[in-house]
Design a protein around this motif. Structure first.
Motif, short mmCIF file in Angstrom:
data_model
loop_
_atom_site.label_atom_id
_atom_site.label_comp_id
_atom_site.label_asym_id
_atom_site.label_seq_id
_atom_site.Cartn_x
_atom_site.Cartn_y
_atom_site.Cartn_z
N LEU A 8 -110.82 31.57 59.23
CA LEU A 8 -110.53 30.14 59.27
C LEU A 8 -111.83 29.36 59.12
CD1 LEU A 8 -108.03 30.05 62.31
CD2 LEU A 8 -107.50 30.35 59.88
N PRO A 9 -112.13 28.81 57.95
CA PRO A 9 -113.39 28.08 57.75
C PRO A 9 -113.50 26.89 58.70
CG PRO A 9 -112.35 28.59 55.65
CD PRO A 9 -111.35 28.91 56.71
N ARG A 10 -114.64 26.75 59.33
CA ARG A 10 -114.83 25.71 60.33
C ARG A 10 -114.73 24.30 59.74
NH1 ARG A 10 -117.22 27.34 65.29
NH2 ARG A 10 -117.36 29.61 65.39
N ASN A 11 -115.02 24.15 58.46
CA ASN A 11 -114.95 22.83 57.85
C ASN A 11 -113.52 22.44 57.47
OD1 ASN A 11 -115.33 24.98 55.90
ND2 ASN A 11 -115.42 23.41 54.32
N LEU A 12 -112.57 23.37 57.61
CA LEU A 12 -111.19 23.10 57.20
C LEU A 12 -110.20 23.02 58.36
CD1 LEU A 12 -110.79 25.43 54.06
CD2 LEU A 12 -111.64 23.07 54.16
N VAL A 13 -110.53 23.62 59.50
CA VAL A 13 -109.56 23.71 60.60
C VAL A 13 -110.09 23.02 61.85
CG1 VAL A 13 -108.59 25.86 59.71
CG2 VAL A 13 -110.44 25.94 61.41
N LEU A 40 -93.14 31.49 59.41
CA LEU A 40 -93.64 32.28 58.28
C LEU A 40 -93.14 33.71 58.31
CD1 LEU A 40 -95.46 29.92 57.38
CD2 LEU A 40 -97.24 31.60 56.93
N GLU A 41 -92.10 33.96 59.10
CA GLU A 41 -91.50 35.29 59.09
C GLU A 41 -90.94 35.59 57.70
OE1 GLU A 41 -91.56 37.45 61.47
OE2 GLU A 41 -91.77 36.40 63.37
N MET A 55 -95.85 36.46 58.49
CA MET A 55 -96.70 36.29 59.67
C MET A 55 -95.83 35.79 60.82
SD MET A 55 -99.96 34.41 57.81
CE MET A 55 -101.26 34.87 58.97
N ALA A 56 -96.13 36.27 62.03
CA ALA A 56 -95.37 35.88 63.21
C ALA A 56 -95.94 34.58 63.78
CB ALA A 56 -95.40 37.00 64.25
N LEU A 57 -95.49 33.47 63.26
CA LEU A 57 -95.96 32.17 63.71
C LEU A 57 -94.97 31.10 63.29
CD1 LEU A 57 -97.13 30.54 60.98
CD2 LEU A 57 -98.98 32.19 61.28
N HIS A 58 -95.05 29.94 63.94
CA HIS A 58 -94.26 28.81 63.47
C HIS A 58 -95.17 27.61 63.27
CE1 HIS A 58 -93.69 27.06 67.64
NE2 HIS A 58 -93.66 25.94 66.95
N VAL A 59 -94.68 26.70 62.43
CA VAL A 59 -95.49 25.59 61.93
C VAL A 59 -94.81 24.27 62.25
CG1 VAL A 59 -96.67 24.67 59.91
CG2 VAL A 59 -96.17 27.11 60.03
N GLN A 79 -101.13 27.48 52.02
CA GLN A 79 -102.44 27.28 52.64
C GLN A 79 -102.64 28.23 53.81
OE1 GLN A 79 -104.95 25.70 51.62
NE2 GLN A 79 -104.21 24.13 50.19
N ILE A 80 -101.62 28.42 54.63
CA ILE A 80 -101.76 29.34 55.77
C ILE A 80 -101.96 30.77 55.29
CG2 ILE A 80 -100.59 30.30 57.79
CD1 ILE A 80 -99.20 27.56 58.10
N LEU A 81 -101.19 31.19 54.30
CA LEU A 81 -101.34 32.54 53.78
C LEU A 81 -102.70 32.75 53.12
CD1 LEU A 81 -97.77 33.12 52.29
CD2 LEU A 81 -98.72 34.11 54.38
#
Length: 237
Positions: free
Chosen positions: A23-28, A197-198, A201-205, A227-229
């Motif tokens: 995760l680039p620090r300038n983006l997140v 993203l099931e 990836m095991a996450l929700h947005v 973008q997440i992928l």
């Protein structure tokens, strides 16, 4: 050779929803890991050294969905465009919050959230009761508070706290996209758009944007998903 001692690494690294990510620090923003102190609390002990096994449980970013541009905090042209466009009724920048690790409650989370909203307890109040409208909108089922408020003689749907709910279901009837939008008469009535993203990836947005952009919900969801992928670590070496 330039020394990197004392410098923060270019990326946050860790396990996001079962996959290693950079995760680039300038983006997140607001990157947190399992075990981190909650907001306002101080860390006890030394900050852990992070690896690709460290479980990330949340972070955020902004993306301009109209051209798939992720907001780069170090890019002056991005900041200028963001500052210029963020007050437009159809502001193209959407705010994204990702929940994973111990903040993710498993497959079916989105269905449970949506179903809970559509089937509230009576104690929730009339403005938070829902009936499905006859016509879908933008390919989504639409639900709204029914009836008239006897105190104001106006529809509950026009209450300042009222929201419309928009639902996409899969072939089994499970809710896979859940969107709530304010009905307030303001320049940018907010929408909260949730999906997971099931099985990748095991996450929700949770994506936030103006209701004026609701017609583009499918494009927004696709751009955010990509973008997440894209944060996945390229090499596993």
């Amino acid at each position: 050779m330039t020394s990197c001692i004392g410098r923060a690494p270019a990326n946050y690294i860790g396990d996001l929803g079962g996959l290693p990510v950079d995760l680039p620090r300038n983006l997140v923003t607001f990157v947190a890991y399992n075990g981190d102190p909650t907001f306002g609390k101080k860390r006890e002990g030394k900050k852990p050294t992070r690896s690709y096994d460290s479980k990330i449980n949340s972070f955020g970013f902004d993306v301009r969905y109209t051209d798939n541009t992720i907001f780069d905090k170090s890019n002056k042209s991005h900041k200028h465009a963001y500052d210029k466009e963020q007050y437009l009724p159809n502001d193209p920048w959407v705010s994204v919050n990702v929940s994973s690790g111990d903040r993710y409650y498993g497959a079916g989370t989105i269905h449970r959230m949506g179903d809970g909203t559509l089937n509230p307890s009576k104690e929730a109040g009339s403005v938070h009761q829902y009936e499905q409208l006859n016509n879908d909108q933008y390919g989504l089922e639409v639900y709204a508070p029914p009836g008239i408020d006897p105190k104001t003689d106006r529809p509950y749907r026009e209450d300042r706290y009222a929201e419309d709910v928009f639902i996409q279901r899969d072939k089994k009837g499970q809710i896979i996209t859940y969107i709530k939008c304010s009905n307030r008469d303001v320049p940018r009535p907010p929408c909260d758009h949730r999906f997971d993203l099931e099985p990748e990836m095991a996450l929700h947005v949770n994506v936030q944007y103006s209701r004026h952009n609701l017609a583009d919900w499918k494009q927004i969801e696709q751009v955010v998903r990509e973008q997440i992928l894209n944060f996945r670590k390229v090499s596993y070496g």
